[in-house]
Design an enzyme around this catalytic site. Structure first.
Site, PDB file in Angstrom:
ATOM      1  N   HIS A 229       6.277  -5.101  12.056  1.00  0.00           N
ATOM      2  CA  HIS A 229       5.659  -3.780  11.947  1.00  0.00           C
ATOM      3  C   HIS A 229       5.463  -3.165  13.332  1.00  0.00           C
ATOM      4  O   HIS A 229       4.401  -2.647  13.674  1.00  0.00           O
ATOM      5  CB  HIS A 229       4.315  -3.864  11.200  1.00  0.00           C
ATOM      6  CG  HIS A 229       3.863  -2.543  10.641  1.00  0.00           C
ATOM      7  ND1 HIS A 229       2.980  -1.728  11.301  1.00  0.00           N
ATOM      8  CD2 HIS A 229       4.177  -1.894   9.491  1.00  0.00           C
ATOM      9  CE1 HIS A 229       2.754  -0.631  10.570  1.00  0.00           C
ATOM     10  NE2 HIS A 229       3.476  -0.714   9.464  1.00  0.00           N
TER      11      HIS A 229
ATOM     12  N   ASP B 120      -0.183  -4.074   6.675  1.00  0.00           N
ATOM     13  CA  ASP B 120      -0.913  -3.279   7.657  1.00  0.00           C
ATOM     14  C   ASP B 120      -2.396  -3.615   7.589  1.00  0.00           C
ATOM     15  O   ASP B 120      -3.025  -3.499   6.545  1.00  0.00           O
ATOM     16  CB  ASP B 120      -0.718  -1.787   7.370  1.00  0.00           C
ATOM     17  CG  ASP B 120       0.724  -1.352   7.611  1.00  0.00           C
ATOM     18  OD1 ASP B 120       1.587  -2.230   7.758  1.00  0.00           O
ATOM     19  OD2 ASP B 120       0.963  -0.139   7.657  1.00  0.00           O
TER      20      ASP B 120
ATOM     21  N   HIS C  22       0.845  -1.201   0.000  1.00  0.00           N
ATOM     22  CA  HIS C  22       0.000   0.000   0.000  1.00  0.00           C
ATOM     23  C   HIS C  22       0.870   1.236   0.000  1.00  0.00           C
ATOM     24  O   HIS C  22       2.097   1.149   0.081  1.00  0.00           O
ATOM     25  CB  HIS C  22      -0.987  -0.028   1.175  1.00  0.00           C
ATOM     26  CG  HIS C  22      -0.380   0.068   2.551  1.00  0.00           C
ATOM     27  ND1 HIS C  22       0.590  -0.794   3.020  1.00  0.00           N
ATOM     28  CD2 HIS C  22      -0.617   0.945   3.571  1.00  0.00           C
ATOM     29  CE1 HIS C  22       0.903  -0.475   4.265  1.00  0.00           C
ATOM     30  NE2 HIS C  22       0.185   0.584   4.622  1.00  0.00           N
TER      31      HIS C  22
ATOM     32  N   ASP D 267       5.901   4.228   4.843  1.00  0.00           N
ATOM     33  CA  ASP D 267       6.814   3.248   5.445  1.00  0.00           C
ATOM     34  C   ASP D 267       6.869   1.941   4.644  1.00  0.00           C
ATOM     35  O   ASP D 267       7.634   1.036   4.979  1.00  0.00           O
ATOM     36  CB  ASP D 267       6.447   2.974   6.920  1.00  0.00           C
ATOM     37  CG  ASP D 267       5.005   2.569   7.136  1.00  0.00           C
ATOM     38  OD1 ASP D 267       4.127   3.037   6.385  1.00  0.00           O
ATOM     39  OD2 ASP D 267       4.746   1.779   8.069  1.00  0.00           O
TER      40      ASP D 267
ATOM     41  N   HIS E 175       1.237   3.837   2.058  1.00  0.00           N
ATOM     42  CA  HIS E 175       1.783   4.537   3.215  1.00  0.00           C
ATOM     43  C   HIS E 175       3.306   4.514   3.071  1.00  0.00           C
ATOM     44  O   HIS E 175       3.882   3.501   2.675  1.00  0.00           O
ATOM     45  CB  HIS E 175       1.335   3.880   4.523  1.00  0.00           C
ATOM     46  CG  HIS E 175      -0.080   4.246   4.909  1.00  0.00           C
ATOM     47  ND1 HIS E 175      -0.884   3.427   5.657  1.00  0.00           N
ATOM     48  CD2 HIS E 175      -0.806   5.351   4.614  1.00  0.00           C
ATOM     49  CE1 HIS E 175      -2.068   4.026   5.821  1.00  0.00           C
ATOM     50  NE2 HIS E 175      -2.043   5.181   5.201  1.00  0.00           N
TER      51      HIS E 175
HETATM   52 ZN   LIG Z   1       2.994   0.603   7.867  1.00  0.00          ZN
HETATM   53 ZN   LIG Z   2      -0.173   1.548   6.561  1.00  0.00          ZN
END
Ligand SMILES: [Zn+2]
Ligand SMILES: [Zn+2]
Length: 314
Positions: A268, A210, A62, A66, A64
Site C-alpha cells: 500500500h 488500510d 473497505h 483503491d 475506499h
Molecule cells: Zn487504500
Molecule cells: Zn483506505
C-alpha cells in the site's frame, strides 16, 4: 499443502510507477480467495494467468476506491463470460447497495447468483472449509475497514499405513489420528510415534488493510506466520500518516516485532515514492524479516522455524 499469497496490486490512492491498486489472491490448497479488488484488478488477473472461473470468494476490506473500484468490472466480466457459478462477496455495509444499484440502472440480470455477506464486526467468521477459516479483523481507518485472518485448521496425525498391525481396530486408528498411544487386541501398547506422524503446525496469514497501527489488537496477530501490513509512508510523514489513518514503515515493523510475527510484507505504498527502498530500510531497523510486496510475486506462508527467537529492537 499450498498456502500462499500472490500480489496483484500494492499501491495506494493512484496508479504510479507501474504499481496498481490493492488486490491479492490467497491460495489455500488450490482454493483461491480474492482480497480487495482495486481498479484494474481483472487486467492484473489476466496478466498473472488467474482464471476467472476459479474465483468464488471475494473479500473487500473497505469502500475506499483503491480497494474496490475493480469489483463491478469483474462482476460484469464474469457475466459476459457466461459464468453460472455462485459468487460470494464479503464486505462492509453499503457494498451490496452499490452493487445492486449498478445492476439495476444498467438493467442487468446476471447469469449467476451473488451471495453478499456483510462484515459487521471484528472476529466474525466469514468462511470456513476443511482447510481453513477466514475471520474479520477490525482496522483503525477513517471509515469502516476490516483486515482478514486466514487461519489453517489443525490437521490430524497421519498414519504410517505400511506399519499398522492387523491387531488394531477402527477405534484405535482414530485414537492414533488424534495423537494418542493405543493398545492392540493382543495387549501390546504402541506409542503414537511408532505408527503415526504429527501434522504440520497450522499457519496463519493476516491481511491488514488500510489502518493506523493497531494497538491492543486481538492476540490473533501473535506469532502469525505471514503479515501483510500497509506502510503507506515512512516516518518523515508521521503526521500525514496519523491524519489519514495510515501507518508508517516503522510502525508496521514495530507491530510485527511486538507480536513475534514470522515474516512481514509491506504494501500500500504512497505514490510519492517512486523508489520504495526507503520504506524497507526504515522497517528492517525494527524487524529484519521484512520484505516489500512486489506485484506478480507469490509469497508462501512460511512455517515457523522452531525455537527461533526474533531479535526485537523495541
Ligand atoms: Zn487504500
Ligand atoms: Zn483506505
Amino acid at each position: 499443502l499450498i498456502f500462499e499469497v500472490k500480489i496483484l496490486g500494492c499501491n495506494s490512492a493512484s496508479f504510479a510507477f507501474g504499481r496498481h491498486h490493492t488486490s491479492q489472491v490467497v491460495n489455500s490448497n488450490q482454493n483461491l480467495f480474492l482480497v480487495d479488488c482495486g481498479e484494474g484488478t481483472q487486467l492484473r488477473m489476466i496478466k498473472q494467468q488467474i482464471r476467472f472461473n476459479r474465483i468464488h470468494h471475494i473479500f473487500i476490506s473497505h469502500l475506499h476506491g483503491d480497494h474496490y473500484l475493480g469489483l463491478m468490472g469483474l462482476i460484469f466480466t464474469f457475466h459476459l463470460q457466461g459464468r453460472t457459478d455462485d459468487l460470494y462477496i464479503y464486505g462492509p455495509p453499503g457494498l451490496d447497495e452499490i452493487i445492486s444499484l449498478q445492476l439495476r440502472h444498467s438493467e442487468s440480470v446476471l447469469h449467476y447468483r451473488i451471495h453478499f455477506q456483510v462484515i459487521e464486526h471484528d472476529d466474525q467468521l466469514l468462511f470456513e472449509n476443511e482447510d481453513l477459516q477466514i475471520i474479520s479483523l477490525a482496522m483503525n481507518h477513517r471509515i469502516a475497514c476490516y483486515g482478514f485472518v486466514f487461519r489453517e485448521k489443525q490437521r490430524r496425525f497421519k498414519l504410517k499405513r505400511e506399519l499398522l498391525p492387523e491387531t488394531l481396530g477402527r477405534e484405535e486408528l482414530l485414537l492414533l489420528k488424534e495423537g494418542q498411544n493405543v493398545t492392540d487386541s493382543a495387549g501390546r501398547v504402541w506409542r503414537n510415534e511408532e505408527l503415526a506422524s504429527p501434522p504440520p503446525v497450522p499457519r496463519t496469514y493476516i491481511y491488514a488493510a488500510d489502518t493506523r497501527v493497531l494497538d491492543g489488537i486481538r492476540e490473533v496477530a501473535e506469532g502469525c506466520n505471514l503479515l501483510y501490513h500497509e506502510a503507506t509512508f515512512t516516518s518523515e510523514m508521521q503526521s500525514r500518516a496519523e491524519a489519514t489513518f495510515h501507518s508508517t514503515a516503522a510502525e508496521a515493523a514495530q507491530f510485527a516485532a511486538r507480536h513475534h510475527v514470522e515474516r512481514l510484507i509491506l504494501g500500500h505504498f504512497s505514490s510519492r515514492y517512486q523508489d520504495v527502498s526507503p520504506v524497507l530500510a526504515e522497517a528492517i531497523q525494527y524487524f529484519p524479516h521484512t520484505i516489500l510486496a512486489a506485484e506478480g510475486q507469490t509469497y508462501e506462508v512460511p512455517a515457523r522455524v522452531a525455537s527461533k527467537q526474533h531479535a526485537s529492537i523495541i
